[in-house]
Scaffold this motif. Structure first.
Motif, PDB file in Angstrom:
ATOM      1  N   SER A  76       0.829  -1.205   0.000  1.00 49.26           N
ATOM      2  CA  SER A  76       0.000   0.000   0.000  1.00 49.26           C
ATOM      3  C   SER A  76       0.863   1.254   0.000  1.00 49.26           C
ATOM      4  N   VAL A  77       2.022   1.197   0.650  1.00 43.34           N
ATOM      5  CA  VAL A  77       2.946   2.327   0.654  1.00 43.34           C
ATOM      6  C   VAL A  77       3.525   2.538  -0.740  1.00 43.34           C
ATOM      7  N   ALA A  78       3.897   1.444  -1.417  1.00 43.06           N
ATOM      8  CA  ALA A  78       4.442   1.549  -2.765  1.00 43.06           C
ATOM      9  C   ALA A  78       3.420   2.155  -3.715  1.00 43.06           C
ATOM     10  N   ASP A  79       2.167   1.720  -3.615  1.00 38.66           N
ATOM     11  CA  ASP A  79       1.115   2.253  -4.489  1.00 38.66           C
ATOM     12  C   ASP A  79       0.941   3.756  -4.273  1.00 38.66           C
ATOM     13  N   LEU A 137       2.991   4.384   9.149  1.00 38.41           N
ATOM     14  CA  LEU A 137       3.326   4.349   7.736  1.00 38.41           C
ATOM     15  C   LEU A 137       2.607   5.479   6.994  1.00 38.41           C
ATOM     16  N   PRO A 138       3.193   5.968   5.902  1.00 39.46           N
ATOM     17  CA  PRO A 138       2.539   7.037   5.135  1.00 39.46           C
ATOM     18  C   PRO A 138       1.156   6.602   4.659  1.00 39.46           C
ATOM     19  N   ALA A 139       0.228   7.546   4.653  1.00 35.11           N
ATOM     20  CA  ALA A 139      -1.147   7.301   4.235  1.00 35.11           C
ATOM     21  C   ALA A 139      -1.595   8.469   3.363  1.00 35.11           C
ATOM     22  N   PRO A 140      -2.699   8.320   2.618  1.00 34.83           N
ATOM     23  CA  PRO A 140      -3.151   9.401   1.733  1.00 34.83           C
ATOM     24  C   PRO A 140      -3.226  10.779   2.377  1.00 34.83           C
ATOM     25  N   PRO A 141      -3.704  10.943   3.624  1.00 34.00           N
ATOM     26  CA  PRO A 141      -3.725  12.297   4.195  1.00 34.00           C
ATOM     27  C   PRO A 141      -2.355  12.954   4.264  1.00 34.00           C
ATOM     28  N   ASP A 142      -1.290  12.151   4.341  1.00 29.33           N
ATOM     29  CA  ASP A 142       0.055  12.718   4.399  1.00 29.33           C
ATOM     30  C   ASP A 142       0.468  13.353   3.075  1.00 29.33           C
ATOM     31  N   LEU A 143      -0.217  13.011   1.981  1.00 31.63           N
ATOM     32  CA  LEU A 143       0.134  13.543   0.671  1.00 31.63           C
ATOM     33  C   LEU A 143      -0.719  14.732   0.259  1.00 31.63           C
ATOM     34  N   LEU A 144      -1.626  15.158   1.099  1.00 35.79           N
ATOM     35  CA  LEU A 144      -2.370  16.372   0.790  1.00 35.79           C
ATOM     36  C   LEU A 144      -1.402  17.557   0.687  1.00 35.79           C
ATOM     37  N   PRO A 145      -1.592  18.451  -0.262  1.00 37.12           N
ATOM     38  CA  PRO A 145      -0.645  19.569  -0.417  1.00 37.12           C
ATOM     39  C   PRO A 145      -0.445  20.362   0.861  1.00 37.12           C
ATOM     40  N   ALA A 146      -1.523  20.626   1.593  1.00 31.73           N
ATOM     41  CA  ALA A 146      -1.403  21.428   2.812  1.00 31.73           C
ATOM     42  C   ALA A 146      -0.554  20.720   3.860  1.00 31.73           C
ATOM     43  N   THR A 147      -0.800  19.434   4.052  1.00 28.10           N
ATOM     44  CA  THR A 147      -0.051  18.658   5.057  1.00 28.10           C
ATOM     45  C   THR A 147       1.407  18.510   4.662  1.00 28.10           C
ATOM     46  N   LEU A 148       1.631  18.099   3.421  1.00 25.76           N
ATOM     47  CA  LEU A 148       2.997  17.844   2.962  1.00 25.76           C
ATOM     48  C   LEU A 148       3.802  19.135   2.877  1.00 25.76           C
TER      49      LEU A 148
END
Length: 369
Positions: A76-79, A137-148
């Protein structure tokens, strides 16, 4: 009848032109020039860091260009870092938000509360509970522009920041800010963060590695509304007929870190200072700052064997004695399997040379048993 059809043709032509213009309107609006403002880089970064309390909802898209080699336990992390991820978000705060990942097969909702997250898979009627941990582990919310964007700029030095103009993103005027890491060990060339000038909220983040013009990661809002989402939208309670599970993936490395005796990590490796993370097991070492980070972690046998085979399959893999290493864009991975000690993994946004240097400066994490 023919004359009537000829008379109607111009009217339908006008309708067609109007429809075409309406369909192209988002692209046209996005291409309109935006006047830059003389906001200093340090001031813009301060606005980004102060935006943590901004509440919003919207639609975001993340495109990853990292082919991370992992075992099935961490696919899931790789995806997340190699595919396109489309997300609907309702953000009331760091501990109160909802992110729905939208795919052709359906939706998966991630609901965050003060104690952790619920992941609700609609089609499978499965709710998975994950406790909040320091090494999640990284999850979709971590990739939001505001968060990242806030995370990547939090430790940037003023001398690493420059302004890069302005553009319109998600219908909002955004000012550009570039962070260029100063560490020689870094495999990241630059991070471009586009900031909503009205709220300080990052609306797009682009990460480039040292050797490619293709972004390793590009995440942006396609639609953004600065308003307070309804609390009922972010809250979650599993339905009575839901299948309940407990997340285990994040415990793989934590388990290995706990069962090893504390390691005397050196204060620096590969020129990167050691850093601490509250709650992290003593067998795990963390180094670096900002976008240049390196983690050293023991690897359980059940994960090490699969990871070794996966790394070796890469055409760019380098095998040297007891170690195998590869670079996936700006992310370097190195598995070390000493003959008389536990295997361990070095992973981070550093060069392969930095991984080798760091491995030579680290003590063995534990003896084989």
């Amino acid at each position: 009848m023919a004359s009537r059809a000829r008379a109607a043709a111009p009217r339908w032509a006008v309708v067609g032109v109007v429809v075409a213009v309406l369909a192209a309107l988002p692209a046209i609006v996005g291409a309109l020039p935006v006047t830059d403002e003389p906001v200093p880089a340090a001031e813009l970064r301060a606005a980004v860091l102060a935006s943590a309390g901004v509440q919003y909802s919207g639609y975001a898209e993340s495109a990853g260009g990292l082919a991370l080699p992992v075992t099935d336990q961490l696919d899931s992390v790789a995806d997340l870092f190699s595919d396109r991820t489309e997300m609907r978000v309702w953000w009331r705060g760091p501990d109160d938000h909802r992110v729905d990942v939208v795919t052709p097969a359906g939706e998966t909702g991630i609901h965050r509360d003060a104690r952790g997250t619920w992941t609700w898979e609609y089609e499978r009627a499965t709710a998975t509970r994950a406790a909040a941990t320091p090494l999640a582990l990284p999850a979709p919310p971590d990739l939001l522009p505001a968060t990242l964007g806030r995370r990547l700029l939090a430790e940037a030095a003023e001398g690493e920041l420059t302004r890069i103009g302005a553009r319109r993103i998600a219908g909002r005027d955004a000012l550009g800010l570039r962070a260029s890491p100063a560490e020689p060990a870094s495999a990241v060339r630059q991070v471009d963060v586009w900031v909503d000038r009205a709220s300080g909220l990052p609306v797009q983040v682009v990460v480039l590695g040292e050797t490619s013009e293709v972004p390793a990661l590009d995440t942006r809002f396609l639609d953004l509304e600065l308003s307070v989402p309804d609390a009922a939208t972010t809250a979650f309670a599993p339905p009575a007929d839901a299948r309940l599970r407990t997340a285990e993936e994040a415990e793989i490395v934590l388990e290995a870190g706990r069962r090893l005796a504390p390691v005397r990590f050196p204060p620096t490796v590969a020129g990167l200072p050691r850093r601490t993370l509250e709650g992290a097991p003593p067998g795990i070492g963390l180094y670096g700052r900002g976008v240049t980070l390196l983690a050293v972690a023991p690897v359980p046998w059940r994960l090490a064997d699969g990871l070794r085979r996966t790394l070796a399959q890469s055409p760019d893999a380098v095998t040297d004695g007891t170690s195998t290493r590869i670079a996936a864009g700006p992310v370097g991975l190195m598995l070390v399997d000493p003959r008389d000690a536990e295997p361990y993994l070095l992973v981070g946004t550093v060069t392969l040379d930095a991984l080798v240097e760091a491995a030579g400066q680290l003590p063995l994490p534990g003896r084989r048993r």
